[in-house]
Design a protein around this motif. Structure first.
Motif, PDB file in Angstrom:
ATOM      1  N   TYR A  19       1.383   4.250  -5.948  1.00 20.43           N
ATOM      2  CA  TYR A  19       1.824   5.657  -6.380  1.00 20.43           C
ATOM      3  C   TYR A  19       0.728   5.869  -7.449  1.00 20.43           C
ATOM      4  CZ  TYR A  19       4.852   9.196  -8.100  1.00 20.43           C
ATOM      5  OH  TYR A  19       5.405  10.394  -8.426  1.00 20.43           O
TER       6      TYR A  19
ATOM      7  N   PHE B 174       3.964  11.689   5.357  1.00 19.63           N
ATOM      8  CA  PHE B 174       4.504  10.288   4.844  1.00 19.63           C
ATOM      9  C   PHE B 174       5.951  10.416   5.399  1.00 19.63           C
ATOM     10  CE2 PHE B 174       0.961  10.520   1.887  1.00 19.63           C
ATOM     11  CZ  PHE B 174       0.443   9.384   1.743  1.00 19.63           C
ATOM     12  N   ASP B 175       6.329   9.196   5.794  1.00 22.20           N
ATOM     13  CA  ASP B 175       7.639   8.825   6.045  1.00 22.20           C
ATOM     14  C   ASP B 175       8.442   8.374   4.502  1.00 22.20           C
ATOM     15  OD1 ASP B 175      10.028   8.201   7.348  1.00 22.20           O
ATOM     16  OD2 ASP B 175       9.776   6.619   8.471  1.00 22.20           O
TER      17      ASP B 175
ATOM     18  N   MET C 175      10.315   5.502  -1.485  1.00 18.74           N
ATOM     19  CA  MET C 175       9.225   4.843  -0.883  1.00 18.74           C
ATOM     20  C   MET C 175       8.612   5.762   0.099  1.00 18.74           C
ATOM     21  SD  MET C 175       8.524   0.899   0.572  1.00 18.74           S
ATOM     22  CE  MET C 175       9.354   1.272   2.164  1.00 18.74           C
ATOM     23  N   ALA C 176       7.291   5.779   0.109  1.00 21.86           N
ATOM     24  CA  ALA C 176       6.520   6.787   1.192  1.00 21.86           C
ATOM     25  C   ALA C 176       5.855   5.653   2.001  1.00 21.86           C
ATOM     26  CB  ALA C 176       6.021   7.884   0.390  1.00 21.86           C
ATOM     27  N   THR C 177       5.989   5.995   3.309  1.00 16.82           N
ATOM     28  CA  THR C 177       4.988   5.435   4.159  1.00 16.82           C
ATOM     29  C   THR C 177       3.895   6.168   4.754  1.00 16.82           C
ATOM     30  OG1 THR C 177       6.507   3.423   4.532  1.00 16.82           O
ATOM     31  CG2 THR C 177       4.767   3.653   6.106  1.00 16.82           C
ATOM     32  N   ASP C 178       2.788   5.958   4.762  1.00 17.38           N
ATOM     33  CA  ASP C 178       1.797   6.821   5.423  1.00 17.38           C
ATOM     34  C   ASP C 178       1.865   6.701   6.925  1.00 17.38           C
ATOM     35  OD1 ASP C 178      -0.474   8.364   6.325  1.00 17.38           O
ATOM     36  OD2 ASP C 178      -1.955   7.552   5.033  1.00 17.38           O
TER      37      ASP C 178
ATOM     38  N   GLU D 157       0.989  -1.241   0.026  1.00 15.77           N
ATOM     39  CA  GLU D 157       0.002  -0.023  -0.209  1.00 15.77           C
ATOM     40  C   GLU D 157       0.851   1.154  -0.104  1.00 15.77           C
ATOM     41  OE1 GLU D 157      -2.526  -0.356   3.432  1.00 15.77           O
ATOM     42  OE2 GLU D 157      -3.575  -1.952   2.709  1.00 15.77           O
ATOM     43  N   GLN D 158       2.283   1.164   0.107  1.00 13.98           N
ATOM     44  CA  GLN D 158       3.122   2.456   0.138  1.00 13.98           C
ATOM     45  C   GLN D 158       3.529   2.766  -1.296  1.00 13.98           C
ATOM     46  OE1 GLN D 158       3.623  -0.246   1.987  1.00 13.98           O
ATOM     47  NE2 GLN D 158       2.630   0.347   4.161  1.00 13.98           N
TER      48      GLN D 158
END
Length: 859
Positions: A279, A332-333, A346-349, A260-261
């Motif tokens: 994305y 996002f991280d 990569m982006a993590t919510d 999901e990231q």
């Protein structure tokens, strides 16, 4: 064969038309000898036909032709011709057969020589091929069509790990890698069943590379295993590595597509080259390919520039970035890694995680505040066994300094500190005890222990390890509990001994109606044995045992009904029983907790008799009291009239109209006036007290101004103050408001207090009258600087006729403070005296400001 016969017959007579024609004529050479019978001709023709398939057919035909041609010269008989033809045919056939056999044998010999030569060549080629196949670098497995056993040719090097035995060689799972063995089995099965050729490489358990080729030829299946040389092995390894990397990349792409990231990859110029589905959903694109084509960016320009400026190959970018997704601001991280060919990120919510983290911080803060207000000491240590949290109760328990606790000491260091301060129990083996206490960090279970501290406290220490590391220590102070338990056990023992030594009979029954305990007095009063009243005996049996002692069967029946009733509300029973023996028992059935009931029996035989006597005495005393009250009232009323006359005539004698008096007479008149006034005051006080005691005094309640009340009292006491040389100071705020009270009795209270203070105040001193109020009450206090009163005097100061003349200017009957107390109580107030020897006296009266109307005072 028939064609040959036809040609032979045609050669026999070429002048004839058809060899088979039956008609003859002169054109066919008919002679004299034409008389030869048709039978002989037929035999000759038969012989010619018989010999026409042999070498003698020509001779027979020639002879026949000759015979036919020279019939005119010499005539042979048909028999001779036939016999000679047969003989000649047989000889010719034998000769020809011999010649044919000789020729055929020569041909066979030549063919045999050729076959031997070809066989020799084939054997040489097979030997050459077998020599080539027998090379240690390859092995071939051949399967015939059907389910025949395979044939093995050649061997593989020992270092490859391939078995030398034919049977073990086909067990690929034993010497090949599982993936290679499974794939090879499938390829061989497809080769044999579907004639599908293949070329592949496999890995052995010894990390050796083999090239495997599958072919089909002449209805046979061939599988060749070839041990590769260095270059080919490296090429095969590279091929395997390429396939592995391709598979890994494909697998990672599939994995990244499934998460999901949002994930992306950029080229060296920063252009997107690949994104996953998350994305595309984040930028609201239909497919990831549209994202690449349209160049949709997930992060803002500032964030991308920041990543481009800060991310390096040695230090990837890792920070929290805020962006808008689906119209909502989301945190996002973001992790972005730079590689020579570009970058990937990569982006993590973490919006929810941030909310949870903030909630966790608030929860931890709330828990910390809660724990800090708990009375139970609590200490929390982190994964490194260092003090992370402690509450105020922990500080108070151990008396440690805040700088030491704020330095986050180790758990072992803290225990050593407490031991050095003498606050921990002494242990025979301190190190072993300490290791046992700290073993909670290695345990999954909660540890509980009792610490008996040197200061007499008893602690229950509960240590619980955290799943993430660390431990929580809770110190529960059991000192009071242990003390209460000790006292409870002592109390139970004392109560047991007390009950056993009581003169009252006591029996306790359970909710089932069975006796739990009884004392000797109970058994003695009812004349039953300990066996009859042993625990567990039903009340029915007790009733039967006690029945001969009294004639009131309803008593014990009522007890049984009370014990076994199902009503929640159990009403206590009380009464009296008189036994045949003359004993009078007062009984009481008292409900106890847990649905138990206690029966008590008191021998009131002597007290009943004493009660009768006391009642008689009480009646006599009441009669005497009534006579006393009547006498006091009568005497008081009878004394008031003469005293009034005496005071009136004394005042009359003081007037100038009666006549002049000498100095001694005037002095006597003053003494008479003063004594009469004192006597009148005493009579009025006695009359007031008698009225109060009789309960017939009525308060005339009315609303009055407190300021006016204080002014009237000051004016009435002025002469007495002047006479004794004492000053009066009134301390009260202006406008104290109204009070509901009996004005006359309230003035009388204040005048009694001021008179009493004036009598004991030193000459020249000041008496203070203080007044204050609150919304419901008004307070009056009188303070003097007299000699004060001792503790013994304070105990009897409100008693009637208790006068203390020491230090006073005048002695009285001792009724002033008693009247003050009575009048204050009538107003639902109270009186308090604060006095110490040599420090003066303060009398404070509290009067409700809105007292309820009482028409008649209580006794």
């Amino acid at each position: 064969m028939s064609v040959k016969k036809m040609s032979l017959f045609q050669q026999a007579d070429p002048s004839c038309g058809d060899a088979g024609a039956k008609t003859t004529g002169p054109s066919c050479g008919d002679t004299v000898e034409g008389s030869v019978s048709g039978k002989a001709k037929r035999l000759a023709l038969f012989a010619s036909a018989f010999l026409s398939g042999t070498a003698f057919s020509g001779l027979a035909t020639g002879a026949l032709a000759q015979q036919s041609g020279s019939a005119a010269v010499r005539l042979f008989s048909s028999t001779e011709v036939i016999v000679s033809s047969v003989v000649l045919g047989a000889l010719g056939a034998a000769l020809l057969s011999s010649v044919w056999l000789v020729r055929q044998r020569g041909n066979l010999t030549a063919e045999s020589q050729e076959i031997r030569s070809a066989l020799s060549d084939a054997q040489q080629r097979i030997s050459k091929y077998e020599a080539l196949i027998a090379d240690k670098n390859r092995r071939i497995v051949v399967w015939e069509s059907g389910s025949s056993k395979p044939e093995f040719l050649g061997q593989l090097p020992v270092e490859t790990g391939a078995p030398q035995s034919d049977r073990d060689f086909l067990a690929f799972g034993r010497w090949l890698r599982p993936a290679s063995a499974g794939e090879l089995d499938k390829l061989i099965e497809a080769l044999r069943n579907e004639a599908r050729t293949f070329d592949t490489v496999v890995e052995t358990n010894r990390d050796e590379i083999l090239e495997v080729q599958g072919r089909v030829s002449g209805g046979k299946a061939f599988v060749r295993f070839l041990a590769l040389n260095n270059l080919r092995a490296e090429l095969a390894e590279l091929k395997i590595e390429r396939e592995r990397l391709t598979t890994s990349i494909s697998m990672f792409h599939s994995l990244l597509d499934a998460i999901e990231q949002p994930v992306w990859r950029r080229d060296a110029q920063g252009k997107l080259t690949w994104v996953n589905h998350a994305y595309g959903e984040a930028v609201e694109a239909s497919t990831p390919e549209h994202v690449i084509e349209e160049g949709r960016e997930f992060l803002g320009t500032i964030a991308r520039e920041k990543i481009k400026a800060t991310a390096t190959a040695a230090s990837p970018f890792h920070d929290r970035v805020s962006t808008v997704v689906h119209g909502n601001r989301t945190v996002f991280d973001v992790v972005d890694v730079v590689v020579p060919g570009g970058s990937a990120g990569m982006a993590t919510d973490v919006s929810e995680a941030e909310a949870v983290r903030e909630e966790l911080k608030r929860t931890l803060k709330s828990h910390a505040e809660t724990l800090d207000h708990l009375g139970t000491p609590v200490a929390i240590f982190d994964g490194e066994r260092r003090l992370q949290f402690y509450n105020q109760a922990f500080v108070q328990l151990w008396g440690l300094t805040l700088p030491f606790l704020d330095s986050r000491p180790d758990n072992g260091e803290l225990l050593d500190k407490l031991r050095s301060d003498g606050k921990l129990p002494e242990q025979l083996n301190w190190r072993s005890w300490k290791d046992s206490a700290l073993s909670v960090y290695r345990s999954t279970e909660t540890q509980t222990d009792l610490w008996h501290l040197p200061n007499g406290q008893t602690l229950r220490v509960i240590a619980t390890a955290h799943p993430q590391g660390g431990a929580t220590w809770v110190f529960e102070n059991l000192t009071e509990q242990v003390d209460l338990e000790t006292r409870y056990n002592t109390l139970v023992q004392v109560q047991g001994e007390t009950i056993d030594h009581l003169s009252e009979g006591v029996a306790v029954f359970g909710p089932d109606g069975r006796i739990r305990l009884s004392n000797p007095a109970f058994r003695a009063l009812w004349g039953i044995t300990a066996e009859q009243a042993k625990p567990g005996t039903h009340i029915k049996a007790i009733e039967a045992a006690c029945a001969p002692s009294y004639d009131q069967p309803d008593g014990w029946r009522r007890f049984g009904q009370m014990l076994t009733t199902f009503n929640d509300a159990r009403i206590p029973l009380q009464g009296t029983l008189e036994l045949y023996s003359g004993l009078i028992l007062d009984y009481a059935a008292i409900p106890l907790p847990n649905a138990q009931t206690m029966l008590t029996f008191v021998d009131t035989t002597a007290s009943a008799r004493a009660e009768r006597a006391l009642k008689e005495k009480n009646e006599a005393l009441q009669k005497a009291d009534e006579i006393k009250n009547d006498f006091v009232q009568h005497v008081s009323y009878e004394l008031r009239s003469p005293l009034t006359n005496i005071i009136g005539f004394t005042d009359l004698l003081k007037t100038p109209g009666v006549g002049p008096l000498n100095e001694r007479q005037a002095e006597y008149i003053d003494h008479i006036s003063t004594s009469s006034s004192v006597l009148l005051t005493i009579v009025n006080d006695i009359l007031d007290l008698a009225t109060v005691d009789a309960g017939i005094m009525e308060l005339q309640l009315s609303e009055m101004a407190i300021d006016d009340l204080l002014d009237d009292v000051a004016m009435q006491i002025a002469d007495r103050l002047h006479e004794n040389g004492v000053n009066l100071a009134i301390t009260a705020q202006a406008g104290l408001g109204m009070i509901v009270a009996d004005e006359q009795r309230l003035k009388q209270i204040l005048l009694k207090l001021l008179t009493n203070a004036t009598n004991f105040a030193p000459e020249g001193s000041t008496i203070t009258l203080n007044c204050w109020r609150n919304p419901k009450e008004v307070y009056f206090s009188v303070t003097d600087k007299g000699p004060g009163m001792s503790e013994d005097m304070l105990k009897t100061v409100f008693n009637r006729f208790s006068a203390n003349s020491r230090g006073g200017k005048r002695s009285g009957a001792g009724l002033g403070l008693s009247i003050v107390e009575s009048f204050v109580h009538l107003h639902n107030g109270d009186v308090v005296i604060d006095s110490k020897p040599g420090q003066g006296t303060t009398v404070t009266c509290r009067i409700p400001s809105g007292a309820a109307v009482r028409s008649i005072a209580a006794e």
